[in-house]
Structures are given as C-alpha cells and as structure tokens.
Design an enzyme around this catalytic site. Structure first.
Site, short mmCIF file in Angstrom:
data_model
loop_
_atom_site.label_atom_id
_atom_site.label_comp_id
_atom_site.label_asym_id
_atom_site.label_seq_id
_atom_site.Cartn_x
_atom_site.Cartn_y
_atom_site.Cartn_z
N GLU A 53 -8.28 -55.86 -71.52
CA GLU A 53 -9.61 -55.47 -72.03
C GLU A 53 -9.90 -56.01 -73.43
O GLU A 53 -11.05 -56.26 -73.78
CB GLU A 53 -9.77 -53.96 -72.01
CG GLU A 53 -9.91 -53.36 -70.60
CD GLU A 53 -8.58 -52.99 -69.99
OE1 GLU A 53 -7.53 -53.40 -70.53
OE2 GLU A 53 -8.58 -52.29 -68.95
N PHE A 115 -7.17 -37.25 -65.99
CA PHE A 115 -6.51 -38.54 -65.82
C PHE A 115 -7.40 -39.66 -66.38
O PHE A 115 -8.59 -39.72 -66.10
CB PHE A 115 -6.23 -38.80 -64.34
CG PHE A 115 -5.63 -40.15 -64.10
CD1 PHE A 115 -4.37 -40.47 -64.62
CD2 PHE A 115 -6.31 -41.12 -63.37
CE1 PHE A 115 -3.82 -41.73 -64.41
CE2 PHE A 115 -5.76 -42.38 -63.16
CZ PHE A 115 -4.51 -42.68 -63.69
N GLN A 116 -6.80 -40.51 -67.18
CA GLN A 116 -7.48 -41.62 -67.84
C GLN A 116 -8.68 -41.17 -68.68
O GLN A 116 -9.68 -41.87 -68.78
CB GLN A 116 -7.90 -42.71 -66.83
CG GLN A 116 -6.69 -43.43 -66.25
CD GLN A 116 -7.03 -44.76 -65.61
OE1 GLN A 116 -8.10 -44.94 -65.04
NE2 GLN A 116 -6.10 -45.70 -65.68
N LYS A 165 -18.50 -40.71 -64.80
CA LYS A 165 -18.60 -41.18 -63.43
C LYS A 165 -19.69 -40.44 -62.64
O LYS A 165 -20.36 -41.04 -61.80
CB LYS A 165 -17.25 -41.03 -62.73
CG LYS A 165 -17.19 -41.84 -61.44
CD LYS A 165 -15.79 -41.91 -60.87
CE LYS A 165 -15.79 -42.77 -59.60
NZ LYS A 165 -14.47 -42.78 -58.96
N MET A 483 1.86 -67.81 -91.94
CA MET A 483 1.26 -67.21 -93.13
C MET A 483 2.17 -66.10 -93.68
O MET A 483 2.30 -65.93 -94.89
CB MET A 483 -0.14 -66.67 -92.81
CG MET A 483 -0.97 -66.36 -94.03
SD MET A 483 -1.19 -67.80 -95.12
CE MET A 483 -2.75 -68.47 -94.56
#
Lengths: 586, 170
Positions: A53, A115-116, A165, A483
């Site tokens: 993502e 969940f999630q 949802k 760096m």
C-alpha cells in the site's frame, strides 16, 4: 427533484468518474470488497494493483506530480491504511494532491477492536491535509467531491476518506460534483496588489537580487513556470531552485545558478548569502535551504510569495509577504513591473553577475574520474547526456544518489523531476516512477536509485511486469547507505555503524527473476553502452552500476553552518570541525 | 545568537464547523507543533449552521503566536480565526465551582470572602460550601488562593470564554 439512489460502492465509482479519475492505485481487502466489485463491473477507470500500500500512495504521487491531476489510492482497513501512512505524510510534506480511500469496519463495530480495524482518521489526522469518516450514505458522494476540492485547492495535499463497509453496501442518494461547495475552505488565490507594488519597488532598487523558487511554482501549473521564466528574462535576475523546484526554471539557462541548500551549488548558496533582495517564490525556507538561521542571508530584504499563510514568517521573518497562488501573483507582478516601467540598476546587476561568475568559476561540482572505478557523478552526467532530447522523467530514492541526481541532471521543464523532498522517504522512487509511466506510457521514465533504497519497495518490479510499464531503475551501487556513511565519516569519526549494504542480491538476476532485464556496469568504459541499452529496451530494466564506495556528496553545508561556510570537497573537511550544536541537527 | 524574545499570552477565538474530530484537529495541531494551551473552551454557538466557537488562551513568542494563528486558519473546517488580544479590547470570563470544607471561624470567613468576590453558594452542607464564581481568570485565581487556608477541597473551572467589545461580531 429526484436523486439517484445507489449503493455506497456504486456512488464511489460514480463520484470518481465524475471527477474525471482515470486510474486508481490500490490493493484489495475485506473492507473494500464492495468497491472492487464495482471496479470489476466497469471499464472507465483503470485499477493498478500494487504490491504494497505504501507504493500505491507513492505511485499516486508520481501520477499527480507528473500530470498536475489528483492521484487516487484505494486500500483496505487496518494494515491497508497503516501501510499507506508513510506515503500520505510524504504527499503532505511535498504538497502533492492525493485522495486516498480507505476501507473501514462497519460502523456498528467501530471502536470494538474488530478484525482489521484501525482508527484511520485518528492515525492520519496529522499526516493529511484533511480526512473524513463517512457515517451516512447520503453524505458519501458530497464527501468525495469535497475531498477532491480540498486536495487540489490552495496548497495541495493528501485527503483520506474512511469508508465503513456498511456504508459501501447500503444505499444513499447521489450528488454530482457541481452542487458541492465547501463551507469554510477558500484559500486566497489573488495576491494583494499593494504588496505586489511594494515588492516591485523593492526589486527595482535591488543591487544584488535573487529569485529563490520552489515546488510551489510547479504546483501552480506549467503557466507559473513560464511566467517565472518571463519575469527572470525581463529583469535578468539570477534564479536558484530548491530540490522540489527543479524544472520550474530551465536548468540549462545561463541565469540558473543551480540548486540551493545543503548540497546546492557554491554560486547559488553564496548568492543566497550575499544578496540584498531575495524573492522566495513557492518555497518555504526549509532547514535544508537556510542552514544556520541567524546567519541566513544577513543583509537581505526578503519578499515571500506563498499560497499558505503559515509558511510565511515560520522560520525566517520576511519584509514583504504576498499570500496567493504563485502563477496569479507572478502575472500581476509582471504587469506592475511593465506599467511602472520599473528598471533595474544595470551597473549594479552587472557587478552582481560578475561576482556570481567568480563563484561559478570555482566549478563546485567538479570530480576526478579515473579510468576504472565509476564515479557516481560521471554515471549521472552520462545518463543526462544520453537522455537529452527525449521526453524523460526522473524519480529518485533518498540519499547521496538523490543529491547527485539533483546536481547533475538538467530539467528544462516542470513536472519531470520527482523526489521525496520533505519527508525523505527511501523507497519512494520506484513506485513514483511507476505512477509516471502509467500517466505517460510513451515517455522514458528512470528511477535513479541507491542499492539500499531500492530494496525498500523492490516488490513493485512485479507491478511493472504485470502492466508492462517499462520503467528503468538505475542503481548507483556503492554497497553503503551512502549518505549515512558520509555523515558517519564527517561527524562520527568514521565509525560506519550498520551503514554497509551486506548480503545484497545480484540485481541482474533479481531483474531476471521478475521477468525484467538486468544490466551491469563495473567499469567506466561500460557506462555508455549500458545506458544506451537500458533506453533502447522497451521493458522494465534494472541497471546495477557499481560506483566508487567512498565518494562523498559535495558541496555540503554541514548542519549548523552558514551558506558561506560550505565545504567544497574532501580537502575542506579537516580544517573546519563541525560544531556540537550542528551535531544535534539532522 | 537568536535574541531571546519575550513570551506573550494571547486569546484566540476560532469559529469551526461542528463536525467529528474538529477539536482533535485543533488539539493535535498544538501538541504536534509544541504550542502551549493555557485554556481551551468549546461549544456549539450556531445550531442551524452547525458552528462551534473555540476560545484558546495560549502563550509563546510573537513569532509563535503569528504561526498559531496561521496554522489554525489553515485547518479545513475552520471558518475564522481572530486574535482577540491584538484586535482591540475584549471581555473574557471564566466560571469556577469551588468546594470549601471547614467549620467555625474559617467557615464564616469563607462566606465573607465569597460575598466580597460576589461568588454564590450553590451547594451547602453543615461542613461544606460549593461556591460559583464568574470573572476574569485573575479574579478566579485570587479567590481560589484566598480559599486555600480556609479548607479548599476541590476546584472545577470552565476555561475562558471571550468576545470582542463593541458592536462588531466575530
């Protein structure tokens, strides 16, 4: 008036279509399945399936930065949203317009540790320009249209819309984009004419003027870059650009002094230090630009043009602030300049250019290329040379290679240079390049990378293969986090703690494993051939270019130092130890 | 060296959309950027337009105060930001409920002082009073200090509500 009743997911697709969205970068999951079902049923909007993502957001940034449109991201709830956070903050810091749709557990489960589930609006509040949690299906369409308005109006930035949802499955009435007007957010676009006249007055008296311009010019659109060029040409003022501003003024123009700041050119930084009137256009006096604040351009009057009032007087007090869109303000400034027949002090300006010429003669970017080991600067110089005349876009990761790319690549047009400036996100370049290639299928898109950064989002090679996006990854491989190693050499007694790149993959075989083309350059004599082959191949390519392991990026203003205390090369560094105050700074 | 600038205290009035998360945005701005909140009050002031008014008392250098104003103005749900301290005279008031527990002379003395401060008794038992006092922050501070030796047991303050003097609205 009858309004259409649709499911939430249908409304999402309809709203995006009405906003003119052509492509979404996303990754499916439980909470956004209804939207994916609608994506399946249509073919107006293309979906690019990323492999992580974070990459979806960077790809959307690349798309946005190279087109001027809003980039759109779709991810699921919980880990989908948290993975997107780095990308969102990156877009926030660099003012890139992105709309990110996140799935959420159904409203009745919010707060239940479902969940999630994640508190997405809570987590993303400080790293977005604005965010929404939609709790009413009838507000969904309006929220999406409002989000697009907020993302691209004023100082652009990322906007998150969290979509439970049950809202996606339930019905609601749809509103088109034309009906939506924001209640409170109306940034000032036109600059105050009195201030503009004041600025012209100050500039016409300047003896050592400087235009210091940044990413705001690019965000304002290509017309702003043209106006900037016009103004610079009318006045013969020298121009320097920030890292984010490269391309806002033609890089090959003799009036361009190079990039300003920590790894900017000698002439740009000295001009900044010595100028008597500075016009900051769409830049924000970032700490990488100013160096030590109390020694910053000590004898100058400062004019600041910015669309965001909070950028003004944040780090540096200015004498004349013009709030407004850079393009609009420059247009008015040119008009006022012409109508007042303002003149510059030609003799003083000549002397100023002569002084700048002396600084330029120091040739601060010079390096010694031997006949065996490739210097990273040389590789980039050849890359610049061999891509000239093509429609080329460059992205970078973060580190030494990024600074060398900024120094050695030439950008004559805006929107061709994509880099993570504010947040400094390693792993930005590959997905950003992917987003550019989606928007410009026929262009040459090159991610200049380091071997450490590229490992952070290497999985996106798979996405390139799936969508036949012929992005070129050009790795300057010095087997160090360059760096970090450079700072450890300069500041920490050469104790290279954890900054070596151990157990690297064979990048040629890695490319082949993905089904892409792998090329390698180990010697100076191989550089040109490899670059030419990379350009010719119409497939994704990884070039593993082995470069000098110990090369440092110069010039450099050490942290806590002033512009006129910059280090030009290895010989300088022993003479001037870095102060303790400077050590604390990053 | 940077010259040390003096710390000044300013009162801001902020008109915002009364929507979910708006207070979190304002507070997050202050904590995220390291600004001080001396006092903060919020309540809906326009039911039809769904607008809330936030009064924030904050302190910092003049440069920080200017930044706070600009940063507040930049939040998307914010309609107006006014620095009342800068923009002419204003009235600011706070309410406190002060519980004092005691008996005998101390109890009588607390009543006497409450009378001087025009505080009202809103609850009473044989051994306690709850006073309600309204006024400027400094007046409340003075009252509470005086109650300290007389059996001060509990304080609840609302924080400052402020409004500009004269006919002009926010």
């Amino acid at each position: 008036m009858a309004q259409e009743t649709l499911t939430g997911a249908e409304m999402v697709l309809k709203a995006l279509t009405d906003q003119g969205v052509e492509v979404i970068f996303g990754y499916p999951g439980g909470a956004v399945l209804p939207i994916y079902d609608e994506i399946f049923k249509q073919n107006k909007i293309r979906h690019i399936l990323v492999r992580h993502e974070q990459a979806a957001v960077h790809a959307a940034e690349g798309y946005a930065r190279s087109t001027g449109k809003v980039g759109v991201v779709l991810v699921t709830s919980g880990p989908g949203a948290t993975n997107a956070v780095t990308g969102l903050l990156d877009a926030m810091m660099d003012s890139i317009p992105v709309v990110c749709l996140t799935g959420q557990v159904p409203t009745h489960l919010i707060g239940n540790d479902a969940f999630q589930e994640a508190d997405t609006t809570g987590i993303t509040r400080p790293c977005t320009k604005h965010n929404y949690l939609v709790k009413d299906g009838n507000a969904l369409a309006r929220t999406i249209h409002e989000a697009f308005y907020v993302a691209q109006t004023g100082r652009p930035g990322p906007v998150v819309i969290d979509l439970p949802k049950d809202i996606l499955m339930g019905k609601g009435s749809y509103e088109g984009p034309s009906k939506v007007q924001h209640k409170s957010y109306r940034p000032q676009i036109k600059g105050d004419l009195n201030r503009i006249e004041e600025a012209v007055e100050m500039l016409s008296k300047a003896r050592k003027p400087l235009l210091y311009c940044g990413g705001g010019v690019i965000n304002s659109g290509p017309a702003a870059s043209q106006l900037l060029t016009q103004f610079a040409k009318m006045t013969n003022f020298p121009v320097t650009l920030t890292l984010m501003g490269l391309g806002a003024f033609p890089g090959s123009d003799p009036q361009f002094l190079g990039m300003v700041g920590m790894h900017g050119t000698y002439e740009a930084n000295w001009a900044m230090h010595d100028c008597d009137v500075m016009v900051c256009i769409g830049a924000r006096f970032d700490d990488r630009v100013t160096g030590r604040l109390n020694a910053f351009a000590p004898n100058s009057k400062k004019i600041h043009i910015d669309i965001d009032p909070s950028s003004v007087n944040k780090n540096v007090q200015v004498d004349c602030a013009i709030i407004g869109d850079v393009g609009h303000v420059l247009e008015d400034m040119i008009k006022v300049w012409k109508s007042r027949q303002a003149n510059v002090d030609a003799a003083a300006l000549d002397a100023w250019w002569k002084q700048i010429g002396e600084w330029r003669a120091r040739d601060c970017l010079r390096y010694q290329q031997g006949d065996q080991i490739i210097k990273p600067q040389y590789a980039l110089q050849r890359l610049n040379e061999l891509t000239k005349g093509r429609e080329t876009y460059f992205s970078t990761e973060v580190g030494q290679h990024q600074m060398w790319a900024a120094q050695f690549l030439t950008f004559d047009k805006p929107n061709r240079w994509l880099t993570s400036g504010g947040l400094g996100t390693m792993g930005y370049g590959l997905p950003a390049a992917m987003g550019v290639q989606v928007a410009h299928p026929d262009a040459l898109v090159i991610d200049v990378a380091g071997e450490a950064s590229i490992m952070m989002n290497i999985q996106e090679m798979s996405t390139l293969m799936q969508y036949r996006l012929p992005v070129k990854v050009f790795i300057l491989n010095n087997r160090y986090m360059g760096m970090v190693r450079q700072w450890q050499e300069l500041l920490h007694g050469g104790r290279y703690s954890e900054s070596y790149s151990e157990s690297l993959p064979d990048f040629v075989k890695l490319a082949e494993a993905f089904g892409a083309v792998g090329l390698r350059a180990d010697k100076v004599s191989e550089v040109d051939d490899v670059i030419k082959e990379m350009i010719e191949v119409n497939r994704p390519v990884i070039v593993d270019c082995a470069v000098d392991q110990t090369e440092n990026c110069f010039p450099m203003i050490p942290s806590g130092a002033a512009h006129n205390e910059m280090l030009l090369g290895p010989a300088d560094q022993v003479a001037k130890p870095i102060s303790e105050d400077g050590m604390v700074l990053v | 060296m940077m010259q040390k600038e003096e710390i000044v205290r300013h009162t801001f009035s902020v008109l915002v959309n009364n929507e979910a998360g708006v207070l979190a945005r304002v507070i997050g701005l202050f904590s995220g950027r390291g600004y001080n909140i001396d006092s903060l009050t919020v309540a809906e002031v326009d039911v039809h337009e769904k607008l809330s008014r936030i009064t924030i008392v904050t302190s910092g250098t003049p440069m920080i105060i200017e930044q706070i104003k600009a940063q507040l103005g930049r939040l998307v749900p914010v309609h107006k930001v006014r620095d009342l301290t800068v923009e002419g005279p204003h009235v600011s008031r706070e309410l406190a409920l002060v519980k004092v527990v005691g008996s005998g002379e101390k109890r009588v003395e607390s009543l006497r002082i409450a009378d001087i401060f025009r505080a009202r008794v809103v609850d009473s038992t044989n051994e306690s009073f709850v006073f309600e006092i309204v006024g400027a922050t400094e007046k409340l501070d003075a009252f509470i200090n005086l109650m300290e030796p007389l059996g001060l047991a509990d304080v609840s303050r609302t924080g400052v509500a402020a409004i500009a003097r004269g006919p002009k609205p926010l």
